[in-house]
Design a protein around this motif. Structure first.
Motif, PDB file in Angstrom:
ATOM      1  N   ASP A   9       0.834  -1.212   0.000  1.00  0.00           N
ATOM      2  CA  ASP A   9       0.000   0.000   0.000  1.00  0.00           C
ATOM      3  C   ASP A   9       0.865   1.257   0.000  1.00  0.00           C
ATOM      4  O   ASP A   9       0.527   2.271  -0.624  1.00  0.00           O
ATOM      5  CB  ASP A   9      -0.935   0.009   1.219  1.00  0.00           C
ATOM      6  CG  ASP A   9      -2.046  -1.011   1.090  1.00  0.00           C
ATOM      7  OD1 ASP A   9      -2.362  -1.397  -0.055  1.00  0.00           O
ATOM      8  OD2 ASP A   9      -2.593  -1.431   2.129  1.00  0.00           O
ATOM      9  N   ILE A  10       1.998   1.217   0.728  1.00  0.00           N
ATOM     10  CA  ILE A  10       2.917   2.362   0.739  1.00  0.00           C
ATOM     11  C   ILE A  10       3.467   2.600  -0.667  1.00  0.00           C
ATOM     12  O   ILE A  10       3.554   3.740  -1.136  1.00  0.00           O
ATOM     13  CB  ILE A  10       4.066   2.131   1.735  1.00  0.00           C
ATOM     14  CG1 ILE A  10       3.535   2.123   3.172  1.00  0.00           C
ATOM     15  CG2 ILE A  10       5.140   3.211   1.576  1.00  0.00           C
ATOM     16  CD1 ILE A  10       4.582   1.757   4.202  1.00  0.00           C
ATOM     17  N   ALA A  11       3.846   1.516  -1.345  1.00  0.00           N
ATOM     18  CA  ALA A  11       4.382   1.635  -2.704  1.00  0.00           C
ATOM     19  C   ALA A  11       3.352   2.259  -3.648  1.00  0.00           C
ATOM     20  O   ALA A  11       3.674   3.139  -4.452  1.00  0.00           O
ATOM     21  CB  ALA A  11       4.813   0.263  -3.212  1.00  0.00           C
ATOM     22  N   ARG A  12       2.095   1.812  -3.513  1.00  0.00           N
ATOM     23  CA  ARG A  12       1.049   2.362  -4.380  1.00  0.00           C
ATOM     24  C   ARG A  12       0.788   3.837  -4.077  1.00  0.00           C
ATOM     25  O   ARG A  12       0.578   4.647  -4.986  1.00  0.00           O
ATOM     26  CB  ARG A  12      -0.245   1.561  -4.207  1.00  0.00           C
ATOM     27  CG  ARG A  12      -0.259   0.239  -4.972  1.00  0.00           C
ATOM     28  CD  ARG A  12      -1.639  -0.375  -4.973  1.00  0.00           C
ATOM     29  NE  ARG A  12      -2.020  -0.861  -3.656  1.00  0.00           N
ATOM     30  CZ  ARG A  12      -1.773  -2.082  -3.208  1.00  0.00           C
ATOM     31  NH1 ARG A  12      -1.142  -2.957  -3.993  1.00  0.00           N
ATOM     32  NH2 ARG A  12      -2.162  -2.455  -2.006  1.00  0.00           N
ATOM     33  N   ALA A  13       0.801   4.192  -2.800  1.00  0.00           N
ATOM     34  CA  ALA A  13       0.481   5.565  -2.407  1.00  0.00           C
ATOM     35  C   ALA A  13       1.592   6.551  -2.768  1.00  0.00           C
ATOM     36  O   ALA A  13       1.328   7.717  -3.086  1.00  0.00           O
ATOM     37  CB  ALA A  13       0.198   5.631  -0.912  1.00  0.00           C
ATOM     38  N   THR A  14       2.861   6.091  -2.720  1.00  0.00           N
ATOM     39  CA  THR A  14       4.006   6.999  -2.936  1.00  0.00           C
ATOM     40  C   THR A  14       4.552   6.960  -4.354  1.00  0.00           C
ATOM     41  O   THR A  14       5.242   7.891  -4.774  1.00  0.00           O
ATOM     42  CB  THR A  14       5.150   6.651  -1.971  1.00  0.00           C
ATOM     43  OG1 THR A  14       5.585   5.297  -2.229  1.00  0.00           O
ATOM     44  CG2 THR A  14       4.697   6.780  -0.525  1.00  0.00           C
ATOM     45  N   GLY A  15       4.267   5.875  -5.076  1.00  0.00           N
ATOM     46  CA  GLY A  15       4.831   5.723  -6.410  1.00  0.00           C
ATOM     47  C   GLY A  15       6.235   5.151  -6.398  1.00  0.00           C
ATOM     48  O   GLY A  15       6.860   4.996  -7.457  1.00  0.00           O
ATOM     49  N   LEU A  16       6.769   4.851  -5.201  1.00  0.00           N
ATOM     50  CA  LEU A  16       8.099   4.249  -5.104  1.00  0.00           C
ATOM     51  C   LEU A  16       8.028   2.776  -5.472  1.00  0.00           C
ATOM     52  O   LEU A  16       6.979   2.132  -5.355  1.00  0.00           O
ATOM     53  CB  LEU A  16       8.634   4.400  -3.676  1.00  0.00           C
ATOM     54  CG  LEU A  16       8.847   5.829  -3.157  1.00  0.00           C
ATOM     55  CD1 LEU A  16       9.200   5.791  -1.673  1.00  0.00           C
ATOM     56  CD2 LEU A  16       9.930   6.533  -3.961  1.00  0.00           C
ATOM     57  N   SER A  17       9.155   2.221  -5.897  1.00  0.00           N
ATOM     58  CA  SER A  17       9.192   0.802  -6.208  1.00  0.00           C
ATOM     59  C   SER A  17       9.107  -0.018  -4.930  1.00  0.00           C
ATOM     60  O   SER A  17       9.456   0.468  -3.846  1.00  0.00           O
ATOM     61  CB  SER A  17      10.491   0.448  -6.946  1.00  0.00           C
ATOM     62  OG  SER A  17      11.595   0.536  -6.058  1.00  0.00           O
ATOM     63  N   ARG A  18       8.655  -1.249  -5.041  1.00  0.00           N
ATOM     64  CA  ARG A  18       8.544  -2.106  -3.858  1.00  0.00           C
ATOM     65  C   ARG A  18       9.919  -2.381  -3.254  1.00  0.00           C
ATOM     66  O   ARG A  18      10.049  -2.518  -2.039  1.00  0.00           O
ATOM     67  CB  ARG A  18       7.851  -3.414  -4.231  1.00  0.00           C
ATOM     68  CG  ARG A  18       6.400  -3.223  -4.641  1.00  0.00           C
ATOM     69  CD  ARG A  18       5.625  -4.501  -4.567  1.00  0.00           C
ATOM     70  NE  ARG A  18       4.215  -4.287  -4.889  1.00  0.00           N
ATOM     71  CZ  ARG A  18       3.249  -5.129  -4.599  1.00  0.00           C
ATOM     72  NH1 ARG A  18       3.531  -6.262  -3.969  1.00  0.00           N
ATOM     73  NH2 ARG A  18       2.008  -4.862  -4.938  1.00  0.00           N
ATOM     74  N   THR A  19      10.942  -2.450  -4.092  1.00  0.00           N
ATOM     75  CA  THR A  19      12.303  -2.680  -3.587  1.00  0.00           C
ATOM     76  C   THR A  19      12.759  -1.500  -2.728  1.00  0.00           C
ATOM     77  O   THR A  19      13.338  -1.684  -1.642  1.00  0.00           O
ATOM     78  CB  THR A  19      13.282  -2.872  -4.751  1.00  0.00           C
ATOM     79  OG1 THR A  19      12.858  -3.982  -5.542  1.00  0.00           O
ATOM     80  CG2 THR A  19      14.682  -3.128  -4.243  1.00  0.00           C
ATOM     81  N   THR A  20      12.495  -0.283  -3.210  1.00  0.00           N
ATOM     82  CA  THR A  20      12.870   0.913  -2.450  1.00  0.00           C
ATOM     83  C   THR A  20      12.127   0.970  -1.125  1.00  0.00           C
ATOM     84  O   THR A  20      12.718   1.248  -0.074  1.00  0.00           O
ATOM     85  CB  THR A  20      12.562   2.177  -3.273  1.00  0.00           C
ATOM     86  OG1 THR A  20      13.317   2.136  -4.489  1.00  0.00           O
ATOM     87  CG2 THR A  20      12.928   3.430  -2.489  1.00  0.00           C
ATOM     88  N   VAL A  21      10.824   0.710  -1.175  1.00  0.00           N
ATOM     89  CA  VAL A  21      10.011   0.737   0.047  1.00  0.00           C
ATOM     90  C   VAL A  21      10.519  -0.299   1.040  1.00  0.00           C
ATOM     91  O   VAL A  21      10.668  -0.028   2.231  1.00  0.00           O
ATOM     92  CB  VAL A  21       8.524   0.485  -0.275  1.00  0.00           C
ATOM     93  CG1 VAL A  21       7.714   0.270   1.015  1.00  0.00           C
ATOM     94  CG2 VAL A  21       7.954   1.660  -1.050  1.00  0.00           C
ATOM     95  N   SER A  22      10.817  -1.498   0.548  1.00  0.00           N
ATOM     96  CA  SER A  22      11.301  -2.573   1.419  1.00  0.00           C
ATOM     97  C   SER A  22      12.605  -2.178   2.096  1.00  0.00           C
ATOM     98  O   SER A  22      12.802  -2.432   3.289  1.00  0.00           O
ATOM     99  CB  SER A  22      11.498  -3.851   0.601  1.00  0.00           C
ATOM    100  OG  SER A  22      11.984  -4.892   1.414  1.00  0.00           O
ATOM    101  N   SER A  23      13.489  -1.531   1.358  1.00  0.00           N
ATOM    102  CA  SER A  23      14.768  -1.114   1.914  1.00  0.00           C
ATOM    103  C   SER A  23      14.581  -0.036   2.987  1.00  0.00           C
ATOM    104  O   SER A  23      15.198  -0.103   4.060  1.00  0.00           O
ATOM    105  CB  SER A  23      15.672  -0.575   0.791  1.00  0.00           C
ATOM    106  OG  SER A  23      16.878  -0.087   1.316  1.00  0.00           O
TER     107      SER A  23
END
Length: 369
Positions: A9-23
């Motif tokens: 959900d964070i990735a969808r809301a921010t437009g960041l990649s899932r890899t970036t969000v995970s890091s």
């Protein structure tokens, strides 16, 4: 107020990649600023995984207080939406208002001790009552439903006892908040929650927010007129939904069994077990409730209708005729797109809803400040 959210959900809301969000989340976890939690206060079969992310702030909590017709419930929860402790005490709340308020205040101290939390850590409290609420005065909006609470400013009384900011809501709206926060409405921003028990009422969630109406009576479907020549209702009208489908109406319809009058809980249990008389009484109630819900669907076109309250324990005995009635009486486009399902919470709905109300209030105060 999100409270808790998944990495996806964070990735969808921010437009960041899932890899970036995970890091980024991994770094926040290592710093102790983010925690994994189970989003569900009780086990739920099926549905999405319960693991969500929350900001770590273990020092701050809120309180929820539920005044039922015959009980007082109090709970403490942290800002991650985890219920830390709760207590329930049986009491004739309808007629013992001051005693109920005093009992809630003493139970508040008990649950704080059980949770190991200091009083100074509590940000605020949410309160639920089983009837209409005059939010401007913080009082009960119906002397008929709560005869012992006439003229009592409940919110102010509890603020004086607890020394905290307090918000007050009716039980159907709290059920809707509980389902929105943890239950069957968690992935849905437009739904109607229908509480079918001693009385019948609805909590309406539109675009993720409660719809209260100009005077706080939005969702009072129990007083939908089904028969103008029908039985008198306590509200003064004839043929209201509650005169034919509420708990007392069902108990009256079934009548004595072996010389003893059954409770609504017993009727629901017998209906689920196959008793023909009880099944018919519950099914008839489901059909009548479906007529009122169909009208509601024509007005607000919800994505989902969630059925809670004690009657929901009857399962398909109630739900199947209710769904069929909606299909018959709602406009086709609204009925075809509608998802009708049972609530996740029954006995704890109002208590959890009062916690959700307090969480929402604390968030709003932080945003305003």
């Amino acid at each position: 107020m999100q409270g808790q959210i998944s990495q996806a959900d964070i990735a969808r809301a921010t437009g960041l990649s899932r890899t970036t969000v995970s890091s980024l989340i991994a770094e926040l976890k290592e710093a102790g600023m983010v925690l994994d939690v189970d989003a569900r206060p009780v086990p739920v079969r099926g549905g999405r995984p319960g693991v969500q992310l929350v900001l770590s702030d273990p020092s701050r909590v809120v309180a929820g207080i539920d005044f039922g017709h015959s009980h007082v419930g109090v709970a403490i929860a942290d800002l991650a939406h985890n219920v830390l402790a709760e207590r329930v005490f049986e009491l004739d709340v309808n007629r013992q208002a001051v005693q109920a308020l005093d009992r809630a205040a003493s139970m508040f101290v008990e649950v704080l001790e059980a949770a190991g939390v200091d009083r100074g850590s509590v940000l605020g409290a949410g309160i639920g009552i089983p009837g209409p609420v005059d939010r401007a005065r913080g009082s009960a909006g119906s002397a008929t439903i709560l005869p012992g609470w006439v003229g009592l400013r409940i919110a102010s009384e509890m603020e004086d006892r607890l020394g905290l900011p307090v918000q007050i809501e009716n039980d159907a709206n709290l059920g809707a908040l509980a389902e929105l926060t943890w239950g069957a409405g968690r992935d849905c921003s437009n739904f109607a929650y229908v509480k079918a028990a001693t009385g019948i009422g609805a909590g309406l969630v539109i675009d993720g927010h409660l719809l209260r109406g100009a005077s706080g009576t939005a969702g009072e479907i129990g007083h939908t007129t089904l028969d103008e020549a029908g039985p008198l209702c306590y509200c003064g009208n004839r043929g209201c939904l509650e005169t034919v489908a509420s708990g007392p109406a069902i108990v009256e319809l079934v009548g004595p069994v072996n010389g003893e009058r059954l409770t609504l809980a017993q009727i629901v249990e017998l209906a689920s077990a196959g008793d023909l008389r009880c099944r018919r009484a519950v099914a008839d109630a489901g059909r009548e409730i479906g007529v009122a819900v169909a009208g509601l669907c024509n007005l607000i076109n919800p994505e989902r209708v969630i059925i809670g309250g004690l009657l929901s324990r009857a399962g398909d005995v109630l739900m199947n005729p209710l769904r069929e009635s909606i299909r018959r009486h709602a406009v086709q486009a609204a009925a075809e797109a509608l998802d009708v399902r049972p609530a996740v919470f029954v006995e704890r709905a109002e208590l959890l809803g009062s916690v959700a109300l307090a969480l929402l209030g604390s968030h709003e105060r932080r945003m305003a400040g």
